[in-house]
Design an enzyme around this catalytic site. Structure first.
Site, short mmCIF file in Angstrom:
data_model
loop_
_atom_site.label_atom_id
_atom_site.label_comp_id
_atom_site.label_asym_id
_atom_site.label_seq_id
_atom_site.Cartn_x
_atom_site.Cartn_y
_atom_site.Cartn_z
N SER A 1 0.73 -1.11 0.03
CA SER A 1 0.18 0.14 0.11
C SER A 1 0.98 1.33 0.07
O SER A 1 2.17 1.27 0.55
CB SER A 1 -0.77 -0.04 1.16
OG SER A 1 -1.33 1.20 1.54
N TYR B 1 -0.34 -0.69 10.00
CA TYR B 1 -0.59 -1.10 8.86
C TYR B 1 0.81 -0.83 7.80
O TYR B 1 1.05 -1.63 6.93
CB TYR B 1 -1.85 -0.22 8.06
CG TYR B 1 -2.26 -0.66 6.82
CD1 TYR B 1 -2.92 -1.95 6.50
CD2 TYR B 1 -2.40 0.39 5.72
CE1 TYR B 1 -3.45 -2.08 5.09
CE2 TYR B 1 -2.58 -0.02 4.65
CZ TYR B 1 -3.19 -1.07 4.20
OH TYR B 1 -3.89 -1.44 2.86
N LYS C 1 2.59 -3.64 5.55
CA LYS C 1 2.72 -3.66 4.02
C LYS C 1 4.19 -3.54 3.82
O LYS C 1 4.47 -3.89 2.65
CB LYS C 1 2.05 -2.36 3.76
CG LYS C 1 0.49 -2.57 3.92
CD LYS C 1 0.09 -3.98 3.09
CE LYS C 1 -1.49 -4.04 2.77
NZ LYS C 1 -1.95 -5.30 2.31
P1 NAI Z 1 -11.88 -5.20 1.46
O1 NAI Z 1 -12.23 -5.28 2.91
O2 NAI Z 1 -13.09 -5.17 0.45
O3 NAI Z 1 -11.35 -6.90 1.20
C1 NAI Z 1 -10.60 -7.50 2.05
C2 NAI Z 1 -11.04 -8.95 2.49
O4 NAI Z 1 -10.24 -9.51 3.14
C3 NAI Z 1 -12.49 -8.78 3.07
O5 NAI Z 1 -13.41 -9.48 2.09
C4 NAI Z 1 -12.08 -9.55 4.34
O6 NAI Z 1 -13.27 -10.47 4.82
C5 NAI Z 1 -11.11 -10.35 4.17
N1 NAI Z 1 -10.22 -10.88 5.30
C6 NAI Z 1 -9.84 -10.05 6.13
N2 NAI Z 1 -9.29 -10.67 7.09
C7 NAI Z 1 -9.13 -11.94 6.97
C8 NAI Z 1 -8.38 -13.06 7.47
N3 NAI Z 1 -7.87 -13.13 8.34
N4 NAI Z 1 -8.48 -14.01 6.50
C9 NAI Z 1 -9.07 -14.39 5.19
N5 NAI Z 1 -9.93 -13.14 4.77
C10 NAI Z 1 -9.75 -12.08 5.72
O7 NAI Z 1 -10.68 -4.37 0.97
P2 NAI Z 1 -9.64 -4.25 -0.19
O8 NAI Z 1 -9.68 -2.56 -0.48
O9 NAI Z 1 -10.40 -4.93 -1.30
O10 NAI Z 1 -8.45 -4.83 0.43
C11 NAI Z 1 -7.76 -5.86 -0.45
C12 NAI Z 1 -6.18 -5.60 -0.20
O11 NAI Z 1 -5.87 -4.60 -0.73
C13 NAI Z 1 -5.93 -5.37 1.27
O12 NAI Z 1 -4.71 -6.09 1.55
C14 NAI Z 1 -5.78 -4.02 1.46
O13 NAI Z 1 -4.70 -3.57 2.51
C15 NAI Z 1 -5.02 -3.72 0.19
N6 NAI Z 1 -5.11 -2.21 -0.29
C16 NAI Z 1 -6.25 -1.73 -0.62
C17 NAI Z 1 -6.22 -0.55 -1.09
C18 NAI Z 1 -7.27 0.09 -1.44
O14 NAI Z 1 -7.49 1.28 -2.13
N7 NAI Z 1 -8.89 -0.52 -1.41
C19 NAI Z 1 -5.12 0.28 -1.12
C20 NAI Z 1 -4.00 -0.23 -0.52
C21 NAI Z 1 -4.22 -1.29 -0.29
#
Ligand code: NAI
Length: 588
Positions: free
Chosen positions: A442, A455, A459
């Site tokens: 990130s 975080y 990351k």
């Molecule tokens: P999101 O919250 O929509 O998706 C993350 C998913 O991971 C959720 O469905 C959640 O239930 C699942 N999750 C959480 N803990 C878990 C665990 N212990 N075991 C299995 N599943 C688990 O968020 P998003 O934005 O799609 O995030 C995806 C990745 O992208 C993350 O690693 C986030 O840090 C990263 N990211 C996202 C950004 C953005 O702009 N959306 C920016 C930078 C990084």
């Protein structure tokens, strides 16, 4: 006999069969092709009618009945859905098919049950060709207490059809058609037909289906059967051979039409609720030139129940990968007892689009969870080619107020989580001599973000892990890269204005994630920013060394102060392949 609900999800097969150009032509003759569609019957310019794909179902129908325990006496082929991933090579080869029962629905006591069986078929060259989804209506098995099928609505436009195609199957049509695989006595034996309540043998539903398939191609994309992506219908009435039929077609949008085939004598539909979809000529040409595909590959996407992970999983499956959709279904901060629903919904979405997927609900944050996620891939699909470490949570707080739980929780999911899944996946990939791993970092880690010390640390830790795995994976053809996404998801919904969120769909990031997972990606050890259709590399780089003092004696603090502008400059900085290269450069 009671229904065996444990049959749901069990793998049936694989079954491998050979076919050659004569099988393609025999099928075409069976569904009425002749001199006016020479491309279906003449080996010099042969193209397969896409509905030839339905013949792959015949090897599995018996097993669908046996494994589910449905009452054979009440079975009807209710609906059929064909999804085309790649054109069927007319020259032939070996086809390997694998099947699963994906659902058994209960319409209620006396109303019957629906058994949904899916068959995926691959060509010997590794390409996934097509998916059959058959709905078997079992009249005698309703009322077992299961859930009912989701309701679907269907309406033909309130106007005359845009196209109509009249056809006259011959009185002997089933005798040719049956040679393509369905040798059931109902279509050949007059005594058996009478015993089953018919005057004489009836047409195969899938034979009429082939007539309809020819008709829609002729009017919507003539001569280019390879453009068809989807062909679906319900079988609604029996038809006697020799009866004229008419296929009525309504184009409802670019690349989509509805159709039905009626018995001209009665005016009643024999095939109903038909939907056909096709791609543009440009898309078909691109596909012919070998787009990036993941046929026969197995991918794990963690946190794939929503946000970015969901789109990665859908897109990988669309391009042929078999996907383990992992998600524990917790809250944004990782609390809550979790739910199977998000992962299940994505698996269903993939299956409905003709893809293959299984759900896994383990947490990436424990060792056992990581092992179980990888084991799910090995048990279901036999290997792991791709891993996207994507699961994530947020527990933001300024550092002074951050509790140890907030620190630990975030590191456990992002950094430990990636370790827990990557360790067993990496072992499996090494054994296979192939792998693609994608980490998710990130901007908060790469550059810092107020309130996200936990975080950011996690990351950036992932970037460090990638830097070493890229070296250790190299000789096993394992490439490890990192994506720094920016997308509108529940993690970002309250930190950006709505008009900006609209431009930042996860779909705009997914192509990069998929590229990093592809065989074509020869790079390893890259960090790439992606958001809103914009992409750029990020890197750790080091500037040319500045010697302070004579190299014998330690320089003084004051000398460092005096040279500060030179030391601080990033001009002509460069990246290094590994720590040694950097140290050697410095010492030299
Ligand atoms: P999101 O919250 O929509 O998706 C993350 C998913 O991971 C959720 O469905 C959640 O239930 C699942 N999750 C959480 N803990 C878990 C665990 N212990 N075991 C299995 N599943 C688990 O968020 P998003 O934005 O799609 O995030 C995806 C990745 O992208 C993350 O690693 C986030 O840090 C990263 N990211 C996202 C950004 C953005 O702009 N959306 C920016 C930078 C990084």
């Amino acid at each position: 006999m009671t229904l065996n609900l444990d049959a749901i999800g069990k793998k049936i097969g694989p079954i491998t069969t050979e076919y050659n150009w004569k099988d393609i032509v025999l099928y075409a003759l069976g569904v009425g092709a002749g001199f006016d569609e020479l491309e279906y019957v003449y080996e010099d310019r042969l193209k397969a009618i896409p509905s030839f794909a339905a013949t792959a179902l015949y090897d599995f129908l018996g097993e669908f009945v046996a494994i589910t325990g449905v009452n054979l006496a009440g079975i009807l082929h209710g609906e059929h859905d064909l999804i085309f991933h790649n054109p069927i090579p007319p020259e032939g080869g070996a086809l390997t098919s694998e099947a699963r029962i994906t659902n058994i629905y209960d319409k209620g006591e006396g109303k019957g049950a629906l058994v949904i069986g899916q068959v995926n078929t691959y060509h010997e060259d590794g390409q996934k060709l097509f998916t059959n989804v058959a709905t078997l209506f079992s009249r005698l098995d309703g009322g077992f207490g299961g859930e009912n099928a989701p309701r679907t609505t269907f309406e033909f436009p309130d106007r005359e059809p845009d196209f109509e195609e009249l056809a006259q199957p011959s009185a002997d049509q089933p005798l040719t058609y049956r040679l393509s695989g369905d040798t059931f006595a109902l279509h050949v034996d007059p005594d058996f037909a009478q015993m089953s309540g018919f005057e004489r043998p009836i047409m195969h539903g899938l034979c009429t289906h082939g007539y309809a398939c020819r008709a829609v191609i002729k009017h919507l994309f003539p001569g280019e059967p390879e453009r068809m992506t989807h062909f679906r219908n319900r079988f609604s009435k029996a038809l006697y051979p020799g009866t004229p039929i008419k296929t009525q077609i309504w184009q409802v949008e670019e690349g989509k039409a509805l159709f039905r085939t009626i018995n001209v004598e009665t005016g009643k539909a024999v095939l109903d609720r038909g939907v056909v979809e096709w791609m543009s000529r440009g898309e078909a040409e691109k596909r012919g030139k070998g787009g990036i595909r993941f046929d026969s590959q197995v991918a794990i996407v963690t946190g794939a129940g929503g946000g970015l992970g969901r789109v990665y999983a859908l897109e990988l499956a669309k391009r042929g990968a078999k996907v383990v959709v992992n998600d524990l279904g917790g809250a944004r901060d990782g609390t809550g007892k979790g739910s199977a629903r998000p992962a299940d919904a994505v698996v269903q979405e993939i299956q409905e689009a003709g893809g293959e997927a299984v759900a896994n609900y383990d947490s990436v944050a424990t060792r056992e969870g990581g092992e179980a996620i990888v084991q799910t891939a090995l048990d279901s699909f036999g290997k792991v080619d791709i891993l996207i470490n994507n699961a994530g949570i947020l527990r933001d707080k300024s550092f002074a107020k951050m509790t140890p739980e907030q620190w630990d929780g975030v590191l456990a999911v992002h950094l430990q989580g990636a370790y827990n899944v990557t360790a067993p996946a990496f072992r499996a990939m090494r054994e296979n001599g192939y792998g693609r791993v994608v980490m998710t970092t990130s901007a908060a880690g790469l550059f810092g973000n107020f309130g996200q010390a936990n975080y950011s640390a996690a990351k950036m830790g992932l970037v460090g892990m990638m830097n070493t795995l890229k070296l250790e994976g190299a000789k096993h053809n394992i490439k490890v890269n990192t994506i720094a996404p920016l997308a509108a998801t529940r993690l970002t919904e309250d930190v950006m204005p709505p008009d900006m969120l609209k431009k930042l769909k996860p779909e705009m990031v997914a192509p990069l994630a998929l590229y990093l997972c592809a065989e074509q990606c020869a790079e390893s050890g890259l960090v790439v920013n992606a958001g809103g259709g914009f992409f750029s590399r990020a890197a750790v780089a080091s500037a040319p060394v500045v010697q302070v003092g004579d190299g014998q004696q330690a320089p003084t603090v004051e000398e460092i102060h005096r040279h500060w502008a030179e030391i601080d400059s990033l001009e002509s900085s460069r990246q290094y392949q590994d720590a040694n290269a950097m140290l050697m450069d410095m010492l030299a």
